[in-house]
Design a protein around this motif. Structure first.
Motif, PDB file in Angstrom:
ATOM      1  N   ASN A 177       0.765  -0.909   0.050  1.00 26.21           N
ATOM      2  CA  ASN A 177      -0.129  -0.158   0.174  1.00 26.21           C
ATOM      3  C   ASN A 177       1.331   1.043  -0.389  1.00 26.21           C
ATOM      4  OD1 ASN A 177      -1.857   2.229   0.595  1.00 26.21           O
ATOM      5  ND2 ASN A 177      -3.041   1.265   2.443  1.00 26.21           N
ATOM      6  N   ASP A 178       0.933   1.722  -1.202  1.00 29.37           N
ATOM      7  CA  ASP A 178       1.897   2.805  -1.521  1.00 29.37           C
ATOM      8  C   ASP A 178       1.020   4.421  -0.280  1.00 29.37           C
ATOM      9  OD1 ASP A 178       0.076   3.712  -3.196  1.00 29.37           O
ATOM     10  OD2 ASP A 178       2.353   3.450  -4.922  1.00 29.37           O
ATOM     11  N   PHE A 179      -0.030   4.208  -0.302  1.00 28.75           N
ATOM     12  CA  PHE A 179      -0.834   5.396  -0.242  1.00 28.75           C
ATOM     13  C   PHE A 179      -0.890   6.918  -1.277  1.00 28.75           C
ATOM     14  CE2 PHE A 179       0.807   3.307   3.940  1.00 28.75           C
ATOM     15  CZ  PHE A 179      -0.248   3.134   4.518  1.00 28.75           C
ATOM     16  N   GLY A 180      -0.691   5.806  -2.097  1.00 23.56           N
ATOM     17  CA  GLY A 180      -0.848   6.859  -2.971  1.00 23.56           C
ATOM     18  C   GLY A 180       0.616   8.162  -3.410  1.00 23.56           C
ATOM     19  N   THR A 181       1.560   7.925  -2.521  1.00 18.06           N
ATOM     20  CA  THR A 181       3.099   8.696  -2.992  1.00 18.06           C
ATOM     21  C   THR A 181       3.276   8.458  -4.252  1.00 18.06           C
ATOM     22  OG1 THR A 181       3.136   7.956  -0.033  1.00 18.06           O
ATOM     23  CG2 THR A 181       5.082   9.124  -1.723  1.00 18.06           C
ATOM     24  N   PRO A 182       3.237  10.140  -4.823  1.00 12.42           N
ATOM     25  CA  PRO A 182       3.836   9.345  -6.040  1.00 12.42           C
ATOM     26  C   PRO A 182       5.257   8.750  -6.178  1.00 12.42           C
ATOM     27  CG  PRO A 182       2.886  12.189  -5.556  1.00 12.42           C
ATOM     28  CD  PRO A 182       3.202  11.239  -3.348  1.00 12.42           C
TER      29      PRO A 182
END
Length: 639
Positions: free
Chosen positions: A114-119
């Motif tokens: 899960n990258d939590f939406g990190t660009p």
């Protein structure tokens, strides 16, 4: 009568454990058919992926062939395919290559990062949630260090040799632990200094290893810092570039390697299944592991995929113990439904948590009261892993696990610090080495004690001792020289019997047979050897000195063999001594085993549970440096 069809999707810990439970409990029911579907033909031991990524073991070490795992389970059918959807109304599992009707289905596809939406994480970061991830990361690290060794630009070189782990959970800390162990090998292979390789852990929270007791986490943190790992806490990563990462504080860290272990979510394929989901896309289930809203459709959810709140706002943890527990619970409840019995609610049984930091150090908390660290924690982790193989009834893979973790590991990267993992595994020759040393010690002490008592040193060195004034060597010229003092009789006693008498009565044999007189290897010295001995010991005074010297020398050889010090040299020397004893007419055929044993111990047996493990490499480094000088990096700064 139509068979009851059970389909298990996913061969992770939950899927394999659940399938094994179903197979065992339903083995006497011929009307049940179990199908296990996974995109791979093997189970991956997910908790050990860091070992592959960190260059400790090959990928086959943590891959367990499903056919081997289920070879004795005749009621289990294996299918290698990718599940695309679940038709819950018509009760069909749909794959890329077929359809599988079910009466009950157990969904255990696991989780994913899960990258939590990190660009930039997807484009530039490395994850560690599959075998492909581990192999890709391993090759990247090797290639990056290799390129860095030839990079003349100091700043770029530094960035290439900076490895950052995002997340201080179990996966992140275990990964950085492998890099600690691997660093020396990477540096040596690429002719750089290990000090040039920097390891960082970046954590958004103010503490690390938050599933552990704070004292245990503190031990882990101190160990990491001792090994040179920089830990940056309360610092979320907000962007990942190809050659930099940016922290929430605005700080930029140059690096070509960002390993993302900051979070886990349910397998994204589950989004297509049309079921109620909760945090991290996990599928909601009741206390029986039945999917919420589809309790009457025979749909069960297990492992990292399931969201079941054991306590308020606290779902089952995404760990192996929970995966096994939910798989077991779902399997038991499916069996209960088939047999018309009462279902049982899930009750987590979490016996503790442990984390390894490399191959030699770890911390663990068992049953909330037993705290272990160092060797004991790592040993406990191995015991837990071996218990898993016992639980799934796979002795074959338990054996393979032990071979990979204890015996086939390079660079001393195991819990025994390399004592059990040298080339030909000299661990097994340690008992022989110690026994051989004891044999030499006993024989040498006979020469010291003589007719005295072993436990009374004051009686040593008297009559019969090689430290007395009586010549013990059975050489004719010494007998003649010592005739007045009775040296001839002493010589005959040392030889065991008169050579001529032995030749008449002795019988050849390589082992002693009761009642037989053993045969000497040579009943008299060859002329050339006799001349050599007479030159070396021309008179009584020299002979007395030599027999004292030989006794002390034998004691030293014995102690060296027992301690594993200079074992190759000690063994080679014993071969020469035995050869000399044979030619002197002082050695029996029944003891000729001394020679092949000495050859066998020359394989480096002192490197296992012996001083040679430290002394020989130290000498090799010193002599190598003296002879060749230091091996230096092409572009690294002078140290």
């Amino acid at each position: 009568m139509a068979k009851t069809k059970i389909v298990v999707v996913g061969a992770g810990y939950a899927g394999v454990f659940g399938t094994k439970t179903l197979s065992k409990k339903l083995k006497k029911n011929p009307d049940v058919e179990i199908t296990l579907i996974d995109r791979h033909t093997y189970q991956t031991m997910m908790t050990e992926l860091h070992e592959v990524a960190g260059g400790r073991v090959e990928e086959t070490a943590i891959q367990y062939d499903l056919q081997r795992l289920f070879c004795k389970r005749k009621n289990v059918k294996l299918v290698t395919d990718n599940v695309t959807s679940i038709d819950k109304e018509n009760k069909v599992v749909i794959t890329e290559n077929g359809e599988y009707p079910f009466d009950y289905v157990m969904l255990g596809m696991g989780g994913e990062p899960n990258d939590f939406g990190t660009p930039g994480v997807k484009e530039n970061g490395f994850t560690l949630w599959s075998m492909d991830d581990a192999i890709k990361l391993r090759h990247h690290i090797q290639d990056t260090v290799k390129k860095a060794a030839l990079e003349p630009d100091a700043e770029k070189r530094k960035a290439m040799l900076t490895f950052v782990v995002c997340g201080s959970g179990f996966t992140g800390i275990e990964m950085v632990g492998e890099l600690i162990d691997w660093k020396a090998r990477l540096a040596k292979d690429n002719k750089i200094s290990a000090d040039e390789i920097s390891l960082l852990v970046v954590e958004a929270a103010p503490t690390i290893l938050n599933m552990l007791d704070r004292n245990d986490a503190g031990k882990a943190e101190r160990y990491l810092e001792k090994k040179g790992v920089k830990i940056i806490k309360s610092s979320a990563i907000v962007e990942v570039g190809s050659e930099t990462i940016t922290l929430k504080s605005g700080d930029v860290i140059p690096t070509h390697t960002l390993i993302w272990t900051a979070g886990v979510q349910a397998n994204s394929d589950a989004k297509e299944f049309g079921m109620e989901s909760a945090r991290a896309n996990r599928l909601v289930a009741n206390e029986f592991m039945q999917a919420k809203g589809f309790e009457d459709k025979g749909v069960y959810v297990v492992g990292d995929l399931v969201y079941y709140e054991e306590f308020e706002n606290t779902p089952t943890p995404q760990i192996v113990q929970a995966a096994e527990g939910t798989g077991h619970c779902a399997a038991k409840n499916i069996v209960a439904e088939i047999n018309g019995q009462e279902k049982e609610a899930y009750k987590g049984n979490y016996q503790g948590f442990m984390v390894s930091i490399g191959s030699k150090y770890g911390v663990a908390c068992l049953f909330d009261k037993i705290h272990l660290s160092g060797f004991l924690a790592i040993a406990m982790k191995h015991i837990v892993n071996l218990k898993y193989f016992f639980d799934i009834r796979s002795g074959y893979y338990a054996f393979q696990y032990m071979m990979h973790e204890f015996f086939r590991v390079e660079d001393e990267r195991n819990v025994t610090h390399g004592h059990s993992s040298r080339n030909s595994n000299v661990l097994w020759s340690v008992p022989l080495r110690i026994f051989y040393g004891l044999v030499w010690l006993v024989e040498a002490m006979k020469k010291v004690v003589g007719g005295g008592e072993y436990l009374k040193p004051s009686t040593w060195f008297g009559e019969g001792s090689w430290f007395s004034d009586t010549v013990a060597f059975p050489f004719e010229w010494l007998k003649d020289a010592d005739a007045a003092t009775g040296a001839s009789a002493a010589g005959d006693a040392a030889a065991g019997t008169d050579a001529g008498a032995v030749a008449d009565a002795a019988q050849f044999g390589l082992s002693y047979a009761y009642g037989e007189e053993p045969m000497l290897v040579f009943d008299h010295m060859p002329k050339w050897f006799s001349s050599l001995m007479e030159f070396m010991m021309p008179n009584k005074e020299v002979a007395l000195f030599m027999q004292k010297f030989m006794t002390i020398f034998e004691v030293l050889i014995a102690l060296a063999l027992i301690a594993g010090l200079f074992t190759w040299l000690s063994s080679a020397t014993t071969i020469a001594l035995v050869a000399a004893f044979c030619l002197s007419g002082m050695f029996y055929w029944v003891n000729i085993w001394f020679i092949p044993v000495a050859f066998a111990l020359m394989n480096g047996s002192g490197r296992s549970i012996g001083l040679d493990k430290w002394v020989v490499p130290w000498l090799q480094r010193k002599l190598g440096k003296w002879w060749y000088g230091d091996v230096k990096s092409m572009y690294g700064q002078e140290k």
